[in-house]
Structures are given as C-alpha cells and as structure tokens.
Design an enzyme around this catalytic site. Structure first.
Site, mmCIF file in Angstrom:
data_model
loop_
_atom_site.group_PDB
_atom_site.id
_atom_site.type_symbol
_atom_site.label_atom_id
_atom_site.label_comp_id
_atom_site.label_asym_id
_atom_site.label_seq_id
_atom_site.Cartn_x
_atom_site.Cartn_y
_atom_site.Cartn_z
ATOM 1 N N GLY A 46 6.026 -34.746 17.410
ATOM 2 C CA GLY A 46 7.488 -35.606 17.591
ATOM 3 C C GLY A 46 7.097 -37.010 18.004
ATOM 4 O O GLY A 46 6.200 -37.205 18.676
ATOM 5 N N GLN A 51 9.886 -45.252 20.569
ATOM 6 C CA GLN A 51 8.258 -45.119 21.109
ATOM 7 C C GLN A 51 7.478 -46.219 20.307
ATOM 8 O O GLN A 51 6.688 -46.644 20.874
ATOM 9 C CB GLN A 51 7.709 -43.875 20.840
ATOM 10 N N CYS A 91 3.742 -36.083 26.136
ATOM 11 C CA CYS A 91 4.402 -37.107 25.499
ATOM 12 C C CYS A 91 3.478 -38.256 24.736
ATOM 13 O O CYS A 91 2.516 -38.582 25.684
ATOM 14 C CB CYS A 91 5.382 -37.880 26.333
ATOM 15 N N LEU A 92 3.459 -38.747 23.828
ATOM 16 C CA LEU A 92 2.632 -39.675 23.369
ATOM 17 C C LEU A 92 2.526 -40.999 24.100
ATOM 18 O O LEU A 92 2.044 -41.913 24.298
ATOM 19 C CB LEU A 92 2.854 -39.993 21.881
ATOM 20 N N HIS A 133 13.788 -33.610 23.274
ATOM 21 C CA HIS A 133 12.755 -34.421 24.002
ATOM 22 C C HIS A 133 12.828 -35.810 23.208
ATOM 23 O O HIS A 133 13.082 -36.819 23.888
ATOM 24 C CB HIS A 133 11.422 -33.771 23.736
ATOM 25 N N GLU A 134 12.970 -35.688 22.017
ATOM 26 C CA GLU A 134 12.910 -37.314 21.182
ATOM 27 C C GLU A 134 14.285 -37.648 21.280
ATOM 28 O O GLU A 134 14.276 -38.912 21.292
ATOM 29 C CB GLU A 134 12.398 -36.670 19.565
ATOM 30 N N HIS A 137 14.484 -39.538 24.280
ATOM 31 C CA HIS A 137 13.750 -41.083 24.086
ATOM 32 C C HIS A 137 14.921 -41.993 23.307
ATOM 33 O O HIS A 137 15.029 -43.213 23.673
ATOM 34 C CB HIS A 137 12.531 -41.017 22.947
HETATM 35 ZN ZN ZN Z 1 8.004 -38.386 24.230
#
Ligand code: ZN
Length: 173
Positions: A46, A51, A91-92, A133-134, A137
């Site tokens: 995701g 991000q 998480c990226l 989660h996204e 963000h």
């Molecule tokens: Zn993330």
C-alpha cells in the site's frame, strides 16, 4: 512511469493532512501509475499519496501475492467499521521496523476509482488493515503513533542515525 521518492519518518511532511482530490483526470492517473510503480518496486502492499509528498486524498494498494489486485482509492471514507484485527505492520516510510497494531477487522469504504466512479466496498483481512493504515497517512498519522512514546523515540533515533551514516554527494565533495 517514474519511481517516486518516499518520505521517511520523522520527516514533518508526513504529518500533513491531505486535501480532497478535485478532479479524476489524466494528470491524476499518471500520479496513480507512478505510485503503483513506486509501491511494487519498494516492495509494499500500500502507498498513500502523502508518502510521496503529494497531499491529496489518494492511496493505492495491492494485497494479492502476485500483483493482480491493484486498487485505487480516491477520497476514501470509512462508512462502517467493526471487529478487531491485530496485525504486525510495517511501513515504507518507517523502513525496517515492524510492530503489532490493533485496528477494525472489517470496514465498509466509499471511494472514487481511477475512472472517477463511486464505489462502496466491504473489506476485511489484510486489505482492511492496509486501507486503514493508508487512510491514516492521509490524516498525517503513522502506525508508530499507536506504539508507546518510548518505542517511537527509539525508532526516530535509529532512523535519523541510519540516514546520517549514508554518504551524500555533499559529504563526498
Ligand atoms: Zn505506511
């Protein structure tokens, strides 16, 4: 298509609250394609626009094991949530760190797809966790916010230190 740079915690830009997408047009679809390329290359399941430093309410996801389930959610809203899912998340934007987070196990979400059509979809399992989660963000929230302050400080210190040890072109000169 182009790979985009992913912001990393504790970059303050990750705390930006995203604004609604106004038009689902070719420009947005190019961004969506770039976000998929960036997410698959990372690799991740995701990616929120936040991000990649675009502060619009847009996220992409694909929780399939073979990249066959790409999903685009524009201006997503959670209509309903219930149940509990505890998942080890990463998480990226917080590379190399994983911890358990508790979220709703089932959500019903309304969003626009890449053609600008309104979709209402029930999600559970990994997809429900990923979308929550996204969507965090897009509010400027990170999964580490669910952890203790002490843990968050440790992660912050480690990531800042890791970044300092990577030699930049400036340091070489
Ligand atoms: Zn993330």
């Amino acid at each position: 298509m182009a790979k985009l740079r992913i912001l990393e915690f504790p970059d303050p830009r990750l705390r930006t609250r995203a604004v609604p997408v106004k038009a689902v047009d070719d420009r947005l679809r190019r961004l969506i394609d770039d976000m998929f390329e960036t997410m698959y290359a990372a690799p991740g399941i995701g990616l929120a626009a936040t991000q990649v430093d675009v502060h619009q309410r847009l996220l992409v996801a694909d929780v399939s094991p073979d990249k066959t389930g790409p999903l685009v959610l524009i201006n997503p809203e959670i209509l309903q949530k219930d149940g509990v899912a505890v998942t080890e998340e990463g998480c990226l934007s917080v590379p190399g760190y994983f911890d358990e987070v508790e979220r709703a196990g089932h959500i019903r979400v309304r969003y626009l797809d890449r053609d600008g059509q309104t979709v209402e979809q029930d999600m559970d399992g990994l997809l429900a966790v990923c979308v929550q989660h996204e969507m965090d963000h897009l509010e400027g929230r990170l999964f580490v916010d669910y952890l203790s302050e002490a843990k968050r400080q440790r992660i912050r210190k480690r990531l800042v230190k890791d970044r300092r040890t990577v030699s930049s072109p400036v340091a070489v000169l």
